[in-house]
Design an enzyme around this catalytic site. Sequence first.
Site, mmCIF file in Angstrom:
data_model
loop_
_atom_site.group_PDB
_atom_site.id
_atom_site.type_symbol
_atom_site.label_atom_id
_atom_site.label_comp_id
_atom_site.label_asym_id
_atom_site.label_seq_id
_atom_site.Cartn_x
_atom_site.Cartn_y
_atom_site.Cartn_z
ATOM 1 N N CYS A 1 -1.165 0.878 7.315
ATOM 2 C CA CYS A 1 -2.568 0.543 7.575
ATOM 3 C C CYS A 1 -2.945 -0.772 6.891
ATOM 4 O O CYS A 1 -3.014 -1.817 7.522
ATOM 5 C CB CYS A 1 -3.503 1.657 7.107
ATOM 6 S SG CYS A 1 -3.424 3.163 8.089
ATOM 7 N N ARG A 2 -3.175 -0.699 5.606
ATOM 8 C CA ARG A 2 -3.748 -1.836 4.893
ATOM 9 C C ARG A 2 -2.787 -2.993 4.658
ATOM 10 O O ARG A 2 -3.130 -4.153 4.902
ATOM 11 C CB ARG A 2 -4.335 -1.361 3.558
ATOM 12 C CG ARG A 2 -5.479 -0.380 3.750
ATOM 13 C CD ARG A 2 -5.895 0.276 2.464
ATOM 14 N NE ARG A 2 -4.826 1.150 1.968
ATOM 15 C CZ ARG A 2 -4.830 1.727 0.775
ATOM 16 N NH1 ARG A 2 -5.811 1.495 -0.062
ATOM 17 N NH2 ARG A 2 -3.846 2.525 0.422
ATOM 18 N N SER A 3 -1.593 -2.711 4.146
ATOM 19 C CA SER A 3 -0.703 -3.831 3.794
ATOM 20 C C SER A 3 -0.171 -4.591 5.006
ATOM 21 O O SER A 3 -0.109 -5.825 4.958
ATOM 22 C CB SER A 3 0.421 -3.377 2.866
ATOM 23 O OG SER A 3 1.215 -2.372 3.433
ATOM 24 N N ASP B 1 -8.648 3.125 1.871
ATOM 25 C CA ASP B 1 -7.610 3.599 2.777
ATOM 26 C C ASP B 1 -8.305 4.272 3.955
ATOM 27 O O ASP B 1 -8.943 5.308 3.797
ATOM 28 C CB ASP B 1 -6.689 4.588 2.069
ATOM 29 C CG ASP B 1 -5.498 4.991 2.910
ATOM 30 O OD1 ASP B 1 -5.479 4.684 4.117
ATOM 31 O OD2 ASP B 1 -4.576 5.612 2.353
ATOM 32 N N CYS C 1 0.860 -1.180 0.000
ATOM 33 C CA CYS C 1 0.000 0.000 0.000
ATOM 34 C C CYS C 1 0.896 1.231 0.000
ATOM 35 O O CYS C 1 2.116 1.110 -0.120
ATOM 36 C CB CYS C 1 -0.996 0.002 1.163
ATOM 37 S SG CYS C 1 -0.313 0.222 2.805
ATOM 38 N N ASN D 1 2.465 1.601 4.035
ATOM 39 C CA ASN D 1 2.788 0.361 4.733
ATOM 40 C C ASN D 1 2.542 0.495 6.242
ATOM 41 O O ASN D 1 3.265 -0.071 7.054
ATOM 42 C CB ASN D 1 4.228 -0.067 4.436
ATOM 43 C CG ASN D 1 4.561 -1.501 4.829
ATOM 44 O OD1 ASN D 1 5.691 -1.771 5.204
ATOM 45 N ND2 ASN D 1 3.628 -2.409 4.744
#
Length: 172
Positions: free
Chosen positions: A13-15, A134, A8, A11
């Site tokens: 939050c999401r990934s 996001d 993401c 690096n």
Amino acid sequence: MINVLFVCLGNICRSPLAEALFKKAVQERGLSDQIYCDSAATSTYEIGNRPDHRTRRNAESHGLQLDHRAKQLRKSDFVDFDYIIGMDDSNFDNIQAMSHQFSGAYPRHEQVFLLRKFDPLVDTSSMTIPSLPDPYYEADEAFEEVYQIAERSTKKLLDWIVEQHGLTARQG
């Protein structure tokens, strides 16, 4: 060993969440000796930082610990990882551009995917695969939504990898 990299923007939050969820699913299926995963950023904004405190708090509410430190996607990742999974269209485009910048070539189309390609609630017959939203600038509820989407999508990604590679859990 099958290597999977989640990517993401920052690096944080999401990934790292997708990495932890995928790793948990791999462990639960007894495939840790056959599948490795990690996560990275397309930007340099957050290098060295822990995941966002809201992401960590949400993950912990589901019994999941995030112990990752943000790092940027590297040239070697395009060789070392079999699958590079972007969280949104912008990440996907950045992954493509970085590959071209590093090597003068775009990655193989069977190497880079959007995570929600594997979301069982998405109609993948459509040419448009939605992004994993996001949550960074959103309220706490957005972090739970991202958790739910990432959890179901990473489980289906694992099913797909197992099928593609004919993997079975090894008995120890």
